[in-house]
Write a protein that holds these residues in place. Structure first.
Motif, PDB file in Angstrom:
ATOM      1  N   GLU A  74       1.564   6.246  -7.164  1.00 12.27           N
ATOM      2  CA  GLU A  74       0.265   6.469  -7.802  1.00 12.27           C
ATOM      3  C   GLU A  74       0.256   7.694  -8.716  1.00 12.27           C
ATOM      4  O   GLU A  74      -0.242   7.642  -9.835  1.00 12.27           O
ATOM      5  CB  GLU A  74      -0.833   6.602  -6.747  1.00 12.27           C
ATOM      6  N   ARG A  75       0.836   8.782  -8.270  1.00  2.62           N
ATOM      7  CA  ARG A  75       0.834  10.010  -9.072  1.00  2.62           C
ATOM      8  C   ARG A  75       1.564   9.807 -10.402  1.00  2.62           C
ATOM      9  O   ARG A  75       1.077  10.214 -11.451  1.00  2.62           O
ATOM     10  CB  ARG A  75       1.471  11.150  -8.290  1.00  2.62           C
TER      11      ARG A  75
ATOM     12  N   ARG B  54       2.175   1.738  -3.414  1.00  2.00           N
ATOM     13  CA  ARG B  54       1.116   2.279  -4.273  1.00  2.00           C
ATOM     14  C   ARG B  54       0.987   3.789  -4.078  1.00  2.00           C
ATOM     15  O   ARG B  54       0.940   4.548  -5.041  1.00  2.00           O
ATOM     16  CB  ARG B  54      -0.232   1.619  -3.978  1.00  2.00           C
ATOM     17  N   ARG B  55       0.966   4.235  -2.822  1.00  2.00           N
ATOM     18  CA  ARG B  55       0.832   5.675  -2.555  1.00  2.00           C
ATOM     19  C   ARG B  55       2.000   6.465  -3.125  1.00  2.00           C
ATOM     20  O   ARG B  55       1.817   7.539  -3.694  1.00  2.00           O
ATOM     21  CB  ARG B  55       0.716   5.922  -1.056  1.00  2.00           C
ATOM     22  N   ARG B  56       3.225   5.934  -2.983  1.00  2.00           N
ATOM     23  CA  ARG B  56       4.409   6.649  -3.482  1.00  2.00           C
ATOM     24  C   ARG B  56       4.416   6.756  -5.008  1.00  2.00           C
ATOM     25  O   ARG B  56       4.972   7.705  -5.552  1.00  2.00           O
ATOM     26  CB  ARG B  56       5.694   5.959  -3.016  1.00  2.00           C
TER      27      ARG B  56
ATOM     28  N   GLU C  60       0.838  -1.208   0.000  1.00  2.00           N
ATOM     29  CA  GLU C  60       0.000   0.000   0.000  1.00  2.00           C
ATOM     30  C   GLU C  60       0.872   1.256   0.000  1.00  2.00           C
ATOM     31  O   GLU C  60       0.575   2.230  -0.692  1.00  2.00           O
ATOM     32  CB  GLU C  60      -0.937  -0.012   1.207  1.00  2.00           C
ATOM     33  N   ALA C  61       1.958   1.241   0.757  1.00  2.00           N
ATOM     34  CA  ALA C  61       2.873   2.389   0.777  1.00  2.00           C
ATOM     35  C   ALA C  61       3.517   2.573  -0.597  1.00  2.00           C
ATOM     36  O   ALA C  61       3.670   3.707  -1.067  1.00  2.00           O
ATOM     37  CB  ALA C  61       3.937   2.196   1.853  1.00  2.00           C
TER      38      ALA C  61
END
Length: 110
Positions: free
Chosen positions: A51-52, A47-49, A44-45
Motif C-alpha cells: 500500500e505505501r 495489500r498491506r505490504r 489483504e496481507a
C-alpha cells in the motif's frame, strides 16, 4: 393438492446447474476445473505490504481489495485521473491490479 402458495405446473422442466457452486474455490485454468481458493487474508496481507509504495505514485488516491471482471481476487487502485494508470503496475505479488478512476478523494475528519 400442494400446500405451496405458488401454482405447480405439470409442464415445468427443472435442470441441475452445469457447473457446481463451490464458494470456497476459484475457477482453474480449464473448463470445469477448480483450484483451491487462496487462504483468507493473503490478498489483504499483500495489500498491506504494498500500500505505501502504491500510494507513493502521484495520482493514486487509495488501495483496496476486490475482484476482476471475471471474479479473480485483485488489488484495486483508485486513481485521480486516467493519466495515472500507465504508472500503476499490472500485477503485485502475483495478484492482478484493477484500477478505478475516482477523482480526488478528500478525507473529512469530524
Amino acid at each position: 393438492m400442494s400446500n405451496s402458495k405458488f401454482a405447480q405446473s405439470p409442464y415445468a422442466v427443472f435442470e441441475d446447474a452445469v457447473m457446481p457452486y463451490l464458494p470456497d474455490q476459484t475457477a482453474g485454468q480449464g473448463m470445469g476445473q477448480y483450484a483451491p481458493a487462496a487462504p483468507p487474508g493473503r490478498l489483504e496481507a499483500a495489500r498491506r505490504r504494498n500500500e505505501r509504495a502504491l500510494m507513493a505514485i502521484d495520482g493514486v488516491e487509495g488501495v483496496s481489495v476486490g475482484q476482476t471482471a471475471v471474479g479473480q481476487e485483485a488489488l484495486v487502485v483508485y486513481l485521480r485521473d486516467s493519466s495515472v494508470k500507465q504508472r500503476v503496475p499490472l500485477q503485485v505479488e502475483g495478484y492482478p491490479v484493477e484500477t478505478s478512476i475516482t477523482g480526488q478523494i478528500d478525507i473529512q475528519r469530524w
